[in-house]
Design a protein around this motif. Sequence first.
Motif, mmCIF file in Angstrom:
data_model
loop_
_atom_site.group_PDB
_atom_site.id
_atom_site.type_symbol
_atom_site.label_atom_id
_atom_site.label_comp_id
_atom_site.label_asym_id
_atom_site.label_seq_id
_atom_site.Cartn_x
_atom_site.Cartn_y
_atom_site.Cartn_z
ATOM 1 N N TYR A 1 0.833 -1.199 0.000
ATOM 2 C CA TYR A 1 0.000 0.000 0.000
ATOM 3 C C TYR A 1 0.874 1.259 0.000
ATOM 4 C CZ TYR A 1 -3.307 -3.488 1.688
ATOM 5 O OH TYR A 1 -4.083 -4.611 1.829
ATOM 6 N N LEU A 2 0.308 2.309 -0.546
ATOM 7 C CA LEU A 2 0.919 3.628 -0.439
ATOM 8 C C LEU A 2 -0.168 4.588 0.015
ATOM 9 C CD1 LEU A 2 3.561 5.253 -0.847
ATOM 10 C CD2 LEU A 2 2.630 5.937 -3.078
ATOM 11 N N GLN A 3 -0.121 4.955 1.284
ATOM 12 C CA GLN A 3 -1.063 5.926 1.829
ATOM 13 C C GLN A 3 -0.511 7.314 1.570
ATOM 14 O OE1 GLN A 3 -4.157 5.463 3.467
ATOM 15 N NE2 GLN A 3 -4.239 7.684 3.157
ATOM 16 N N MET A 4 -1.263 8.123 0.845
ATOM 17 C CA MET A 4 -0.802 9.456 0.466
ATOM 18 C C MET A 4 -1.714 10.488 1.118
ATOM 19 S SD MET A 4 0.013 8.805 -3.573
ATOM 20 C CE MET A 4 -1.708 8.662 -4.010
ATOM 21 N N SER A 5 -1.121 11.395 1.854
ATOM 22 C CA SER A 5 -1.870 12.433 2.540
ATOM 23 C C SER A 5 -1.293 13.797 2.179
ATOM 24 C CB SER A 5 -1.803 12.220 4.056
ATOM 25 O OG SER A 5 -2.285 10.950 4.407
ATOM 26 N N SER A 6 -2.052 14.847 2.509
ATOM 27 C CA SER A 6 -1.617 16.218 2.210
ATOM 28 C C SER A 6 -1.144 16.333 0.768
ATOM 29 C CB SER A 6 -0.500 16.644 3.174
ATOM 30 O OG SER A 6 -0.937 16.566 4.515
ATOM 31 N N LEU A 7 -1.937 15.805 -0.126
ATOM 32 C CA LEU A 7 -1.538 15.763 -1.524
ATOM 33 C C LEU A 7 -1.431 17.150 -2.131
ATOM 34 C CD1 LEU A 7 -3.552 12.622 -2.564
ATOM 35 C CD2 LEU A 7 -1.099 12.921 -2.897
ATOM 36 N N LYS A 8 -0.483 17.297 -3.041
ATOM 37 C CA LYS A 8 -0.211 18.555 -3.709
ATOM 38 C C LYS A 8 -0.390 18.366 -5.217
ATOM 39 C CE LYS A 8 3.435 19.475 -0.316
ATOM 40 N NZ LYS A 8 4.886 19.762 -0.133
ATOM 41 N N PRO A 9 -0.658 19.430 -5.939
ATOM 42 C CA PRO A 9 -0.770 19.288 -7.402
ATOM 43 C C PRO A 9 0.476 18.662 -8.027
ATOM 44 C CG PRO A 9 -1.670 21.385 -6.724
ATOM 45 C CD PRO A 9 -1.043 20.774 -5.485
ATOM 46 N N GLU A 10 1.634 18.907 -7.437
ATOM 47 C CA GLU A 10 2.868 18.324 -7.993
ATOM 48 C C GLU A 10 2.990 16.824 -7.756
ATOM 49 O OE1 GLU A 10 2.586 21.014 -6.004
ATOM 50 O OE2 GLU A 10 4.277 21.126 -4.586
ATOM 51 N N ASP A 11 2.059 16.255 -7.003
ATOM 52 C CA ASP A 11 2.020 14.792 -6.848
ATOM 53 C C ASP A 11 1.285 14.129 -8.006
ATOM 54 O OD1 ASP A 11 1.469 15.327 -3.355
ATOM 55 O OD2 ASP A 11 3.345 14.671 -4.312
ATOM 56 N N THR A 12 0.693 14.926 -8.887
ATOM 57 C CA THR A 12 -0.003 14.380 -10.046
ATOM 58 C C THR A 12 0.964 13.587 -10.912
ATOM 59 O OG1 THR A 12 -1.657 16.140 -10.097
ATOM 60 C CG2 THR A 12 -1.239 14.980 -12.162
ATOM 61 N N ALA A 13 0.615 12.322 -11.163
ATOM 62 C CA ALA A 13 1.504 11.434 -11.905
ATOM 63 C C ALA A 13 0.825 10.088 -12.093
ATOM 64 C CB ALA A 13 2.823 11.234 -11.162
ATOM 65 N N VAL A 14 1.426 9.273 -12.933
ATOM 66 C CA VAL A 14 1.080 7.850 -12.973
ATOM 67 C C VAL A 14 1.989 7.159 -11.966
ATOM 68 C CG1 VAL A 14 0.947 5.757 -14.348
ATOM 69 C CG2 VAL A 14 0.365 7.974 -15.379
ATOM 70 N N TYR A 15 1.389 6.403 -11.076
ATOM 71 C CA TYR A 15 2.130 5.722 -10.024
ATOM 72 C C TYR A 15 2.269 4.242 -10.374
ATOM 73 C CZ TYR A 15 2.042 9.792 -7.014
ATOM 74 O OH TYR A 15 2.245 11.048 -6.486
ATOM 75 N N TYR A 16 3.504 3.752 -10.269
ATOM 76 C CA TYR A 16 3.828 2.374 -10.604
ATOM 77 C C TYR A 16 4.389 1.658 -9.376
ATOM 78 C CZ TYR A 16 3.916 4.259 -15.363
ATOM 79 O OH TYR A 16 3.605 4.877 -16.553
ATOM 80 N N CYS A 17 4.039 0.395 -9.208
ATOM 81 C CA CYS A 17 4.749 -0.396 -8.225
ATOM 82 C C CYS A 17 5.707 -1.329 -8.962
ATOM 83 C CB CYS A 17 3.815 -1.160 -7.302
ATOM 84 S SG CYS A 17 2.806 -2.419 -8.076
ATOM 85 N N ALA A 18 6.768 -1.685 -8.256
ATOM 86 C CA ALA A 18 7.812 -2.524 -8.832
ATOM 87 C C ALA A 18 8.348 -3.448 -7.757
ATOM 88 C CB ALA A 18 8.935 -1.655 -9.391
ATOM 89 N N ALA A 19 8.769 -4.639 -8.158
ATOM 90 C CA ALA A 19 9.263 -5.637 -7.217
ATOM 91 C C ALA A 19 10.666 -6.075 -7.611
ATOM 92 C CB ALA A 19 8.330 -6.842 -7.179
#
Length: 124
Positions: A80-98
Amino acid sequence: QVQLVESGGGLVQAGGSLRLSCAASGRTFGNYDVAWFRRAPGKEREFVAEITRTGGSTYYADSVKGRFTISRDNFKNTVYLQMSSLKPEDTAVYYCAASFRLGVVYRESLYDYWGQGTQVTVSS
């Protein structure tokens, strides 16, 4: 082989929160360190956070430290990735990798498996 599927992305206002999930199938998930990366429009993909296979250690990019929390549940084969206090600069496609290798952290090229990504859009 490990298959990774991200979910939980969406549109949120600045200051809001989202929780991303990375569900794994295939080989024993507990044998892999897992990271989140993101790619913003017009930018290179960048490291966000990483958690070791037992969950004993976590690492964060300076830009998200104190706002994002990475965690995992190996019984559910999910990170999981809990994201709080989000900002416009957090806008992106988020990928997980192993990664099966130890100590990879931010070294993108050393990750073995990648998901398809989930879009996060933060409006101002």
